[in-house]
Scaffold this active site. Structure first.
Site, PDB file in Angstrom:
ATOM      1  N   THR A 240      32.198  13.362  10.753  1.00  0.00           N
ATOM      2  CA  THR A 240      32.748  14.580  11.328  1.00  0.00           C
ATOM      3  C   THR A 240      32.032  14.961  12.619  1.00  0.00           C
ATOM      4  OG1 THR A 240      31.244  16.007  10.078  1.00  0.00           O
ATOM      5  CG2 THR A 240      33.384  15.498   9.070  1.00  0.00           C
TER       6      THR A 240
ATOM      7  N   HIS B 160      29.526  16.273  -1.754  1.00  0.00           N
ATOM      8  CA  HIS B 160      29.859  16.122  -0.345  1.00  0.00           C
ATOM      9  C   HIS B 160      29.113  14.991   0.372  1.00  0.00           C
ATOM     10  CE1 HIS B 160      31.774  17.224   3.279  1.00  0.00           C
ATOM     11  NE2 HIS B 160      31.843  18.516   3.087  1.00  0.00           N
TER      12      HIS B 160
ATOM     13  N   TYR C  82      32.811  27.354  13.654  1.00  0.00           N
ATOM     14  CA  TYR C  82      32.755  25.925  13.324  1.00  0.00           C
ATOM     15  C   TYR C  82      34.127  25.476  12.836  1.00  0.00           C
ATOM     16  CZ  TYR C  82      31.125  21.689  10.811  1.00  0.00           C
ATOM     17  OH  TYR C  82      30.933  20.413  10.354  1.00  0.00           O
TER      18      TYR C  82
END
Length: 772
Positions: free
Chosen positions: A600, A471, A587
């Protein structure tokens, strides 16, 4: 193995008669061709840098400007108003020819026009108020802004817009604090809220101003004031396992398996990945864009910076922090099968191997009977466990000799491939198989994936495949774009023959895969066992449930004049409230790629409006009242999503303020409490590149989507109806999945009673190809 000797360009032996030198013609040829390929890549990169540097103009426009200036001079007029003559005065050497001075002036004028066009484009791309205007209503400013089409140029390369994207703005601290207070109000009683309000006011009027000053200073200097700190402190400095906690997965087609032959599926898709990498290197991919539906013909480019580290990239463990290492090129992949690691070259005689040749090479690995080296079988568990033990083991046992060479082959590979002996995927109506499929892609056996690689592709015995992505280097939509390209190329361009094998012929002179060698000492084996135990405990604690809701889709939702995203988020709020009897901090990931190097932002989906709607629906209020509250909650969610996309979010700003406070070594009770708030419901969505899939004619070619692990001990994750959470504190994922199904039906019934007749799944599903 004989294959290992083929990688050596020359060997020599020393004898009493002198030195006997043996040259390998094949190895030298491969070295030469590899060098040629590298130089071609450099030349293409240089050309693309020039083309991108002058965008939105083109190189041919320079010739047009020069001809225009020379033509006016031919008519004895001076378009430069005397500047051409003055150029001579400021040149270090004499340029007697007036035509040369005119060319020089034309070039300077061309560069000035380019600079002006780029500044205009940057200002136009900085305007985001169009996003907040209601459908059917467009302000005069937005009508003028639509001129962005004029400055966008033609046929842009992948990175053509990078120099024109605006920088991420730093929100006012007062606005961020107020938005945070509004987001936590439905989760706190009056006493808790008064205390948080007091902390917020103290922070805003005191320490916050000082931290904000430093943050603005960084924003003036850095390209993006968030992204580097986000990568370092959220991802790379984390010392817990990245398996489950950070890595995510992507799944294959839900209803179709193009071939049941494992090696053939690998052959086509690996070839497709290298075709994608070639397009990426040549910048031939279209820039990812955001099309405003309310302004037809206008396309807003998104930042493509994350694409640069997709291939040839590895996360390197460190004791304090990890690093992301990217290499410019790699001509091979690393393959794992039954405890053994192989190096498989993808180029031969200067060309990319064909799918059939890759299938043949993969089959050689599958047929190889050799056992793993001592300690090799579960070596990958080091990448699945805690980071500090892996960093220490890497420095102690893999910093020299054969272990370092083999580890280098893995880390410098284009990407990692696992040939799994299990069968996964298959029939979507069998929840157990789909759940097992997702869980396998998320963590596997905890040692048969290399979780540090930018991404790993997993091929199962029955022809299904999937991926596991690291990630830190990029967010899921970037890898999702490549994944969907591979799926499309595999099925609709490359295809298979009647027997299910890849098409084409095999060059008999291909060297075989090279098995990697290891010398793992007993102390390292103990560390491998320790990392495996940590990873296995983490994997056992994850409950996974994947289901496809087929009764209706976004078409019916849009007919209700509701955003599909808002509809799903309110569905999740309703389902969670029914499941847990309370609301929670939620979230939802939003992108900030409208800005340079954007990643993001968080949308806090649990709002006062959504809670009011859920309470009204569960309290038996009149349907008209519930509909009104639903639309208010939906509009609020859309407003929050737009604000997050345009740099007016809450959490990234507060995160950066917290980082500044740590650098200054000052404590903030407000920031400490905000950053410790638990996310109990974490949601996201995987975008589908619809232009890649002809879903009208081939509706069965739809992917299962993907998911990521829970971010807290009591967290539930939703992504394309993938539900994952830790097993102990909550009910099982299947129960929550049932609540989501019920909530979806209830909301459609509320908004459009006449449309809410559920369709049977069998009636809706297209005629499908069965798994072979």
């Amino acid at each position: 193995m004989a294959e290992a000797h083929q990688a050596v360009a020359f060997q020599f032996t020393v004898s009493p008669d002198g030195i006997d030198l043996h040259l390998s013609h094949q190895a030298l040829t491969e070295i030469y061709l590899s060098g040629v390929r590298s130089w071609k890549k450099r030349v293409i990169g240089l050309k693309n840098s020039v083309v991108t540097g002058v965008y939105p103009a083109s190189l041919s426009s320079w010739l047009f400007v020069v001809i225009a200036i020379l033509a006016t001079m031919y008519t004895r007029s001076d378009p430069s108003m005397g500047l051409i003559a003055k150029i001579q005065e400021h040149l270090p050497c004499a340029v007697p020819d007036a035509w040369c001075r005119a060319v020089l002036f034309s070039t300077m004028l061309w560069l000035l026009l380019i600079f002006t066009m780029r500044m205009c484009l940057k200002q136009l791309l900085s305007y985001h108020r169009w996003m907040f205007e209601k459908h059917g209503k467009m302000s005069n400013t937005t009508k003028v802004w639509a001129l962005v089409r004029i400055f966008s140029g033609r046929k842009p390369l992948l990175y053509s817009y990078q120099g024109s994207l605006p920088n991420l703005p730093v929100p006012l601290i007062k606005d961020t604090v107020n938005r945070h207070l509004e987001s936590v109000r439905p989760l706190m009683d009056d006493t808790e809220y008064e205390r948080m309000t007091s902390l917020s006011e103290d922070f805003e009027s005191g320490l916050g101003k000082r931290l904000q000053w430093y943050l603005k200073l960084k924003a003036l200097w850095a390209t993006n004031y968030v992204s580097d700190w986000w990568e370092e402190y959220v991802y790379l400095r984390g010392r817990s396992p990245i398996m489950v906690n950070s890595n995510y997965y992507g799944m294959d087609f839900m209803y179709v398996t193009p071939t049941p032959i494992q090696a053939a599926r690998a052959g086509n898709s690996i070839h497709a990945y290298f075709l994608y990498r070639r397009k990426l290197n040549k910048e031939e991919l279209k820039p990812v864009s955001f099309p405003p539906t309310r302004i037809p013909g206008t396309v807003i480019p998104l930042c493509s910076a994350q694409c640069e580290r997709m291939f040839n990239t590895t996360r390197i463990p460190g004791e304090e922090t990890d690093t992301v290492q990217h290499w410019q090129d790699s001509d091979y992949i690393a393959v794992y099968h039954r405890g053994r690691y192989f190096r498989l070259r993808m180029y031969h005689a200067g060309r990319l191997l064909s799918p059939r040749e890759i299938e043949s090479q993969i089959q050689k690995i599958l047929d190889d009977p050799s056992p793993p080296s001592k300690g090799e079988a579960k070596l990958g568990a080091l990448t699945a466990g805690d980071r500090i033990p892996w960093a220490k083991a890497r420095a102690k046992y893999f910093s020299s000799g054969v272990n370092k060479r083999s580890l280098d082959f893995i880390e410098k590979a284009a990407f990692f491939v696992t040939l799994d002996d299990d069968e996964q995927g298959g029939v979507a109506d069998d929840p157990t198989r789909i759940d097992s499929y997702a869980k396998s892609l998320l963590h596997g056996k905890c040692y048969d994936r290399w979780f540090d690689k930018s991404f790993s592709v997993v091929y199962f015995k029955n022809g299904k495949m999937g991926l596991n992505g690291e990630h830190s280097w990029a967010d899921a939509p970037v890898l999702s774009h490549a994944w969907q390209y591979v799926l499309t190329t595999d099925c609709f361009q490359l295809g298979y023959n009647a027997e299910g094998h890849c098409k084409g012929e095999v060059d008999s002179s291909l060297p075989g895969p090279q098995k990697l060698n290891w010398e793992i000492p007993p102390e390292c084996e103990e560390q491998i066992s320790g990392s495996l135990a940590v990873a296995q405990a983490l994997a056992d604690d994850v409950d996974v449930h994947v289901f496809s809701f087929e009764e209706f889709g976004k078409g019916k939702i849009k007919k209700c004049r509701v955003s599909p995203d808002a509809f799903i988020q309110l569905t999740l709020q309703l389902a969670h409230y029914r499941n847990q009897g309370r609301f929670c901090l939620t979230y939802e990931a939003s992108m900030t790629r409208l800005f340079k190097e954007g990643r993001t932002e968080t949308v806090r989906s649990c709002t006062n409006e959504s809670c009011a709607f859920v309470r009204a629906l569960e309290g038996g209020e009149d349907a008209d009242v519930c509909r009104r509250l639903f639309h208010e909650a939906s509009e609020k969610h859309q407003q929050l999503y737009r604000m997050a996309m345009t740099g007016a979010g809450i959490d990234r700003h507060l995160f950066c303020l917290y980082v500044v406070s740590k650098y200054l070594q000052v404590e903030s009770p407000f920031l400490k409490e905000v950053l410790s708030e638990p996310w109990r419901l974490s949601t996201s969505q995987t975008p589908l590149q619809v232009e890649m899939f002809d879903l009208v004619n081939h509706p069965e070619y739809v992917s299962c989507g993907g998911g990521f692990g829970p971010v807290s001990a009591s967290d539930i994750v939703y992504i394309n109806l993938h539900i994952l959470h830790s097993t102990s504190p909550l009910q099982d994922a299947n129960t929550f999945g049932g609540e989501i199904r019920k909530a979806l039906r209830d909301l459609l019934q509320l908004l459009s009673p006449e449309q809410a007749e559920p369709r049977k799944a069998a009636a809706q599903r297209p005629e499908l190809k069965k798994d072979l």
